[in-house]
Design a protein around this motif. Structure first.
Motif, short mmCIF file in Angstrom:
data_model
loop_
_atom_site.label_atom_id
_atom_site.label_comp_id
_atom_site.label_asym_id
_atom_site.label_seq_id
_atom_site.Cartn_x
_atom_site.Cartn_y
_atom_site.Cartn_z
N MET A 1 0.84 -1.19 0.00
CA MET A 1 0.00 0.00 0.00
C MET A 1 0.88 1.24 0.00
SD MET A 1 -2.88 -1.44 -0.22
CE MET A 1 -4.13 -0.21 0.16
N TYR A 2 0.26 2.39 -0.27
CA TYR A 2 1.01 3.61 -0.51
C TYR A 2 0.93 4.56 0.69
CZ TYR A 2 3.06 7.34 -3.32
OH TYR A 2 3.90 8.31 -3.80
N TRP A 3 2.08 5.11 1.07
CA TRP A 3 2.14 6.13 2.13
C TRP A 3 3.35 7.02 1.88
CZ3 TRP A 3 -0.96 7.35 6.36
CH2 TRP A 3 -0.42 8.28 7.26
N LYS A 4 3.12 8.30 1.71
CA LYS A 4 4.21 9.25 1.47
C LYS A 4 3.98 10.50 2.32
CE LYS A 4 5.50 10.28 -2.78
NZ LYS A 4 5.36 10.86 -4.16
N GLU A 5 4.98 10.88 3.09
CA GLU A 5 4.95 12.12 3.85
C GLU A 5 5.85 13.14 3.17
OE1 GLU A 5 5.37 11.79 8.09
OE2 GLU A 5 4.78 9.67 8.05
N LEU A 6 5.39 14.36 3.07
CA LEU A 6 6.16 15.41 2.40
C LEU A 6 5.70 16.77 2.88
CD1 LEU A 6 4.77 16.12 -1.15
CD2 LEU A 6 3.69 14.45 0.33
N TYR A 7 6.42 17.78 2.44
CA TYR A 7 6.02 19.16 2.70
C TYR A 7 5.68 19.84 1.38
CZ TYR A 7 7.50 18.91 7.56
OH TYR A 7 7.61 18.58 8.88
N VAL A 8 4.55 20.51 1.38
CA VAL A 8 4.18 21.37 0.26
C VAL A 8 4.27 22.81 0.76
CG1 VAL A 8 2.72 19.63 -0.83
CG2 VAL A 8 1.73 21.17 0.87
N PHE A 9 4.19 23.76 -0.16
CA PHE A 9 4.46 25.13 0.24
C PHE A 9 3.28 26.05 -0.04
CE2 PHE A 9 8.60 23.40 0.49
CZ PHE A 9 9.32 24.22 1.35
N GLU A 10 2.89 26.78 1.00
CA GLU A 10 1.90 27.85 0.88
C GLU A 10 2.67 29.15 0.91
OE1 GLU A 10 -2.34 29.20 2.87
OE2 GLU A 10 -1.00 27.85 3.96
N ILE B 1 -9.14 12.92 -11.08
CA ILE B 1 -8.25 13.62 -10.16
C ILE B 1 -8.93 14.94 -9.80
CG2 ILE B 1 -6.91 14.61 -12.09
CD1 ILE B 1 -4.49 14.68 -10.21
N GLY B 2 -8.88 15.30 -8.52
CA GLY B 2 -9.53 16.53 -8.09
C GLY B 2 -8.88 17.06 -6.81
N VAL B 3 -8.80 18.38 -6.69
CA VAL B 3 -8.24 19.04 -5.51
C VAL B 3 -9.20 20.15 -5.10
CG1 VAL B 3 -6.34 20.44 -4.60
CG2 VAL B 3 -5.85 18.52 -6.14
N LEU B 4 -9.46 20.25 -3.81
CA LEU B 4 -10.31 21.32 -3.32
C LEU B 4 -9.75 22.68 -3.74
CD1 LEU B 4 -11.11 20.20 0.34
CD2 LEU B 4 -12.69 20.27 -1.58
N PRO B 5 -10.59 23.59 -4.22
CA PRO B 5 -10.11 24.89 -4.68
C PRO B 5 -9.23 25.62 -3.66
CG PRO B 5 -12.38 24.60 -5.32
CD PRO B 5 -12.04 23.42 -4.46
N ALA B 6 -9.54 25.49 -2.39
CA ALA B 6 -8.79 26.20 -1.35
C ALA B 6 -7.35 25.73 -1.24
CB ALA B 6 -9.49 26.04 0.00
N TYR B 7 -7.03 24.55 -1.81
CA TYR B 7 -5.69 23.98 -1.69
C TYR B 7 -4.93 23.96 -3.01
CZ TYR B 7 -7.01 22.33 2.96
OH TYR B 7 -7.39 22.25 4.28
N ARG B 8 -5.46 24.56 -4.05
CA ARG B 8 -4.87 24.37 -5.37
C ARG B 8 -3.54 25.08 -5.58
NH1 ARG B 8 -10.39 24.26 -9.07
NH2 ARG B 8 -11.03 22.19 -8.38
N LYS B 9 -3.21 26.04 -4.73
CA LYS B 9 -1.93 26.72 -4.88
C LYS B 9 -0.76 25.94 -4.27
CE LYS B 9 -3.83 31.40 -5.12
NZ LYS B 9 -3.82 32.77 -4.52
N LEU B 10 -1.06 24.79 -3.67
CA LEU B 10 -0.03 23.99 -3.01
C LEU B 10 0.61 22.95 -3.92
CD1 LEU B 10 -1.75 23.35 0.46
CD2 LEU B 10 -0.30 25.26 -0.24
N GLY B 11 0.15 22.82 -5.16
CA GLY B 11 0.74 21.85 -6.08
C GLY B 11 0.35 20.41 -5.80
N LEU B 12 -0.80 20.21 -5.14
CA LEU B 12 -1.20 18.85 -4.75
C LEU B 12 -1.54 17.97 -5.94
CD1 LEU B 12 -3.48 19.68 -1.68
CD2 LEU B 12 -1.02 19.23 -1.72
N GLY B 13 -2.12 18.56 -6.98
CA GLY B 13 -2.47 17.77 -8.16
C GLY B 13 -1.25 17.14 -8.78
N LYS B 14 -0.17 17.91 -8.86
CA LYS B 14 1.06 17.36 -9.44
C LYS B 14 1.66 16.27 -8.54
CE LYS B 14 5.36 18.73 -11.69
NZ LYS B 14 6.17 19.88 -12.16
N TRP B 15 1.58 16.47 -7.23
CA TRP B 15 2.10 15.44 -6.33
C TRP B 15 1.29 14.16 -6.43
CZ3 TRP B 15 6.66 14.93 -4.54
CH2 TRP B 15 7.45 16.03 -4.22
#
Length: 227
Positions: free
Chosen positions: A1-10, A117-131
């Motif tokens: 199974m998949y598990w990845k911890e990382l930091y994204v940037f606001e 694939i979908g990301v909540l609008p409030a989080y879209r500046k964090l690059g989550l879709g690419k991750w």
């Protein structure tokens, strides 16, 4: 199974994130992501329902990924395995994903197909879709598949549909003459166009067109040779 911890940037502030397989307890958050990521005129009947989500975590849990930011569900990505023949690429979203129920999942197929694939609008500046996309590439490598494939919407096309064909619109996006919210994003994620498909999905903004876009497993030759 998949598990990845990382930091994204606001802006310049690191924010802790986790990408993992989603589970039944996550279903309410996943449905909320759908509702906020795909507002009208996107058809509400295409949002996830509980039966679809149960199939995702039962039939192919490896292809059911979500991302949490500071413990809050912020985005998701879902796939299934199919057998894709590049010589016969034509299909619709409903056909290849079983209307999102993925009962046609083929464990011995050659391609991981992106259902959504979908990301909540409030989080879209964090690059989550690419991750999320990069994480699904890792699933492709782990399972030894040939490619990741999916149909990218063309939500900017309705603004140009009276001036150019869908193929011309795609070419303009590739040349950098136009930007499309989805196609440009997929290009930034390393996906490359395969073919423009007509009547792929009921989608007024895209005039029902989509672009099949793939990412090929760069390790496939070595995997096949057992290196």
């Amino acid at each position: 199974m998949y598990w990845k911890e990382l930091y994204v940037f606001e802006n310049d502030r690191p924010v802790r994130a986790v990408i993992r397989n989603y589970e039944e307890k996550d279903f309410p958050g996943l449905i909320r992501i759908q509702q906020e990521s795909f507002p009208p005129p996107f058809p509400s009947e295409l949002w996830w329902n509980t039966e679809q989500l149960k199939n995702h975590v039962t039939l192919f849990p490896e292809g059911a990924l979500c991302v949490e930011v500071d413990g809050e569900m912020a985005g998701s990505m879902t796939g299934l395995i199919v057998h894709f023949d590049p010589n016969h690429p034509e299909h619709t979203w409903e056909e290849i994903t079983d209307h999102g129920y993925i009962r046609n999942h083929q464990p011995n197929g050659n391609t991981l197909y992106v259902v959504d694939i979908g990301v909540l609008p409030a989080y879209r500046k964090l690059g989550l879709g690419k991750w999320l996309m990069l994480s699904m590439y890792e699933v492709v490598i782990q399972l030894g598949l040939e490619r990741l494939l999916g149909g990218g919407r063309m939500p900017g096309y309705h603004q140009k549909a009276d001036q150019m064909t869908a193929e011309q619109y795609l070419e303009a996006v590739i040349k950098g003459e136009l930007k499309d919210p989805v196609i440009t994003f997929l290009l930034r994620c390393g996906r490359t166009p395969v073919k423009v498909v007509e009547n792929y999905l009921e989608d007024e903004e895209s005039r029902n067109y989509a672009v099949l876009m793939e990412w090929k497993n760069p390790f496939l030759k070595k995997l096949r040779q057992g290196e």
